[in-house]
Write an enzyme that holds these catalytic residues in place. Sequence first.
Site, short mmCIF file in Angstrom:
data_model
loop_
_atom_site.label_atom_id
_atom_site.label_comp_id
_atom_site.label_asym_id
_atom_site.label_seq_id
_atom_site.Cartn_x
_atom_site.Cartn_y
_atom_site.Cartn_z
CE1 TYR A 41 2.85 1.76 -8.16
CE2 TYR A 41 4.45 3.02 -6.89
CZ TYR A 41 3.99 2.54 -8.10
OH TYR A 41 4.69 2.84 -9.25
CE LYS A 67 5.81 -0.30 -9.66
NZ LYS A 67 6.16 -0.66 -11.05
#
Length: 328
Positions: A149, A153
Amino acid sequence: MRYFVTGGAGYIGSHVVDALLNRGHEVIAYDNLSSGQMRYIEKHKHLTNPKFKFIMNDLVEQLPLIENLKGVDCVYHLAANADIRKGFANRKIDINSNVIGTSNLLEAMYCNNVKRILFASTSAVLGELDIDKLPATETIAMPEQTSLYGATKLAGEGLLSAYCEGMDLEAYAFRFVTVLGPRYSHGFVFDFVKKLIADPNRIEVLGNGKGIKSSVHVSDVVSALITIGEYVRPAQNKKRKYEVFNIGNDITYRVSDAVQWVCDAMGLQPKIIYDNEIKGWPGDIPYIHLDTTKIKSYGWSVSYTPKQAVYETVEWLLNNKWILEARK
């Protein structure tokens, strides 16, 4: 002004939709409803509020993005995988949402000459920092990535920065710590409450409880976005119009504190069972604390302590138990 909010039916996105509509703007909420909830935006349906429009679609589909961004003044890119912990189990979710989706969105903005975007990033982009390097500033060197994640990002941040250089875009990336409050639908408080409802006498915690974390209330997140992205806009006069802001709390706590706060808020005294490792799962970041000096210099401040935010989140979950079943 006309705003386009990806993840507009989601946890943070729906609060942003509320805030923008309350200020009299037009809002298009764009969401695939993989984790978003129509209940959060029902009151804004177009028959009730002519300034609101909901579009159910996915960011991996580029042509609908190009079509629906016509006439938009600013984008709030808040769509993301809500279950960070399971990122390695289904890797395409983070890749599609945070890399491909962000790329498609930026291209659609370029096609429609949309020049401003606010992007929900995460403290996870910092990877596993040593505790002596905390609180981390926006300019700290990035270590190796351990969270899928966080890595995706960070890729999104890189795309924004590049488009600001090459396409004269004005962009703001906001690195959030854990966000708590009403409409909360994933994360440690959600997991603890669900476990304690199932068994009020016993709770197993991922990790040894010694990790140091930070949390911020969703209302403070919305305040940060509006303050920087609407009122201050510090990047608009820079040669490359790109800025990164940390959004967190000066107060930190151990995971064991958070467990106890949830138990206390529910009026329970269960047996608490911890693991042996400080990391609760692959990609978990043991120590999180962001320096918020930069955004505070523009007048922003928090209104909730982490403990207050946990208590309010528990109360909302207990009063809205439907979300515990809607989000497996």
